[in-house]
Design a protein around this motif. Sequence first.
Motif, PDB file in Angstrom:
ATOM      1  N   GLU A 174      40.175   4.491 -28.465  1.00 51.82           N
ATOM      2  CA  GLU A 174      41.005   5.564 -28.993  1.00 51.82           C
ATOM      3  C   GLU A 174      40.856   6.832 -28.157  1.00 51.82           C
ATOM      4  O   GLU A 174      41.806   7.593 -27.998  1.00 51.82           O
ATOM      5  N   THR A 175      39.668   7.088 -27.670  1.00 56.94           N
ATOM      6  CA  THR A 175      39.392   8.291 -26.908  1.00 56.94           C
ATOM      7  C   THR A 175      38.989   7.881 -25.502  1.00 56.94           C
ATOM      8  O   THR A 175      37.882   7.408 -25.284  1.00 56.94           O
ATOM      9  N   SER A 176      39.881   8.046 -24.569  1.00 60.77           N
ATOM     10  CA  SER A 176      39.643   7.566 -23.211  1.00 60.77           C
ATOM     11  C   SER A 176      38.953   8.642 -22.385  1.00 60.77           C
ATOM     12  O   SER A 176      39.418   9.776 -22.310  1.00 60.77           O
ATOM     13  N   TYR A 177      37.833   8.273 -21.777  1.00 57.99           N
ATOM     14  CA  TYR A 177      37.109   9.174 -20.896  1.00 57.99           C
ATOM     15  C   TYR A 177      37.123   8.585 -19.489  1.00 57.99           C
ATOM     16  O   TYR A 177      36.994   7.369 -19.313  1.00 57.99           O
ATOM     17  N   PRO A 178      37.267   9.422 -18.473  1.00 55.94           N
ATOM     18  CA  PRO A 178      37.348   8.897 -17.110  1.00 55.94           C
ATOM     19  C   PRO A 178      35.995   8.398 -16.614  1.00 55.94           C
ATOM     20  O   PRO A 178      34.943   8.870 -17.042  1.00 55.94           O
ATOM     21  N   LEU A 179      36.037   7.435 -15.705  1.00 59.60           N
ATOM     22  CA  LEU A 179      34.858   6.964 -14.991  1.00 59.60           C
ATOM     23  C   LEU A 179      34.845   7.629 -13.619  1.00 59.60           C
ATOM     24  O   LEU A 179      35.858   7.613 -12.909  1.00 59.60           O
ATOM     25  N   GLN A 180      33.733   8.202 -13.259  1.00 66.20           N
ATOM     26  CA  GLN A 180      33.648   8.916 -11.988  1.00 66.20           C
ATOM     27  C   GLN A 180      33.888   7.956 -10.830  1.00 66.20           C
ATOM     28  O   GLN A 180      33.225   6.932 -10.710  1.00 66.20           O
ATOM     29  N   ASP A 181      34.847   8.305  -9.983  1.00 68.91           N
ATOM     30  CA  ASP A 181      35.243   7.426  -8.893  1.00 68.91           C
ATOM     31  C   ASP A 181      34.946   8.022  -7.522  1.00 68.91           C
ATOM     32  O   ASP A 181      35.470   7.549  -6.508  1.00 68.91           O
ATOM     33  N   THR A 182      34.120   9.043  -7.487  1.00 73.45           N
ATOM     34  CA  THR A 182      33.769   9.694  -6.235  1.00 73.45           C
ATOM     35  C   THR A 182      32.321  10.145  -6.297  1.00 73.45           C
ATOM     36  O   THR A 182      31.842  10.521  -7.379  1.00 73.45           O
ATOM     37  N   PRO A 183      31.606  10.121  -5.184  1.00 73.97           N
ATOM     38  CA  PRO A 183      30.241  10.644  -5.198  1.00 73.97           C
ATOM     39  C   PRO A 183      30.195  12.170  -5.218  1.00 73.97           C
ATOM     40  O   PRO A 183      29.129  12.749  -5.401  1.00 73.97           O
ATOM     41  N   LEU A 184      31.335  12.831  -5.068  1.00 73.79           N
ATOM     42  CA  LEU A 184      31.379  14.293  -4.949  1.00 73.79           C
ATOM     43  C   LEU A 184      31.373  14.940  -6.327  1.00 73.79           C
ATOM     44  O   LEU A 184      32.393  15.453  -6.809  1.00 73.79           O
ATOM     45  N   SER A 185      30.214  14.939  -6.972  1.00 78.42           N
ATOM     46  CA  SER A 185      30.111  15.464  -8.334  1.00 78.42           C
ATOM     47  C   SER A 185      30.489  16.938  -8.407  1.00 78.42           C
ATOM     48  O   SER A 185      31.052  17.401  -9.398  1.00 78.42           O
ATOM     49  N   GLY A 186      30.179  17.685  -7.365  1.00 80.25           N
ATOM     50  CA  GLY A 186      30.497  19.105  -7.319  1.00 80.25           C
ATOM     51  C   GLY A 186      31.702  19.416  -6.473  1.00 80.25           C
ATOM     52  O   GLY A 186      31.796  20.519  -5.909  1.00 80.25           O
TER      53      GLY A 186
END
Length: 470
Positions: free
Chosen positions: A25-37
Amino acid sequence: MLYTKFISAASFAALFFSAFCHAAETSYPLQDTPLSGGAGSVDQHDQNAYSLPQGNMPMTRRLDFSVGNSFFRNPWVVAPSSTDARDGLGPLFNTNSCQGCHLKDGRGHAPASVDAPSVSLFLRLSIPADPERDADFLREHGVVPDPVYGGQLQTAAIPGMKPEADLIVEWKAVTQTLGDGTEVVMRKPIYRIENPNYGEMSEDLLTSPRVAPPMIGLGLLQAIPEDVLLAAADPEDENGDGISGRANQVWDRVAEKTVLGRFGWKAGQPNVLQQSMDAFAGDMGLTSSVALSTDCTPQQQCERFPNGGLPEVSDKVAGFIEFYSMSLAVPTRRDMDDPQMQRGAELFNQIGCAACHTPSYTTGQHERADLSEQVIWPYTDLLLHDMGPGMADGRDEFLADGTEWRTPPLWGLGLTKTVNPSAGFLHDGRAETVEHAILWHDGEARAAADEYRLLPVNEREALLRFLNSL
């Protein structure tokens, strides 16, 4: 409350299915890049991982960063001194440098034993407020300080001055039992104030332990548009998900108005400059144009001692410190191709962690190009959440009540002990591991913590691997 109940396989399946449906119901993205900042992220994963400037910072600003770094790292001294740019320490203080608490720009730590000194953990102090009598004062200060000991317990002093008192921390072992019978032994702090030097403490004294947080990515967090953060607030839990994040509203002394709180363990500060200058005033006894007075009270007669000028931290120096504090880069993610880590990322979203630790934002337009329009992955909503009685300090701060804490960012989490091996997690450093921090979660976070307890060991390991990749 300790979780010791075993459940049936059917109950486990029902709970896991409930979590999975909620995630759908609540979709959260999965991080797809190492560039956290964002573009300013840096490939630094050793003990200096938190101490580099934004990777996309113009070379013309590197000198400003270096100057700010020197004022952040080097000790301040007692006035008068030939080092007049760094004198005025005290008379009461907790440490003589920013680095004294933010070790290598990372987390501080609680004392390991009763005999160990408390350097990067301190106690905030206040007394209960009268909402009518103290309304104007609370609007600008958020709390009513103790009339004798002020708003922070200061455990050090310059020659000729006595420290306010000794802070003693004792540890009590507590055990939680996970769904598969695994027992996890954690530590619970017990705080005492001993040897007060300026009279008895107030009978109704309120205290709040605070350990220094990491410094990375602060400028990026300040650049998140306010309306984006406010849109995520749900103080009445109108969507019925059990998460009711609230925005703190605090006084901005430069703007002279009430604004959104973003920084500090209870989001009690509006921006990096005011957060930094209040730390100079409270932690080191140094005045600035943003914090015109220190935490000394009339009864302590601090004016007997020479000061380092009025103010002691000049606007120019304050600007360098602000620039440095807003410019520390976020390290890149690691091991993103590892299947176990990827499964942990999915679990983080599925069991509800992302409901408060919001994975991603895009920063807005900023006067600094290196902070503008960056896709970042801080894993926080910067909002206040009820974390239950186990972590409650019972002390209000502006709109934050005694059970609420701001969601801390998780970027850089896995490098915490690489930077400072003694570092602890949560607001007072009580959690010795990331798993301990999860198990302390209660209140609004209870459901997610319970889901973690019920995971089989391989799934728990996957989630922890994800968190340690950040």
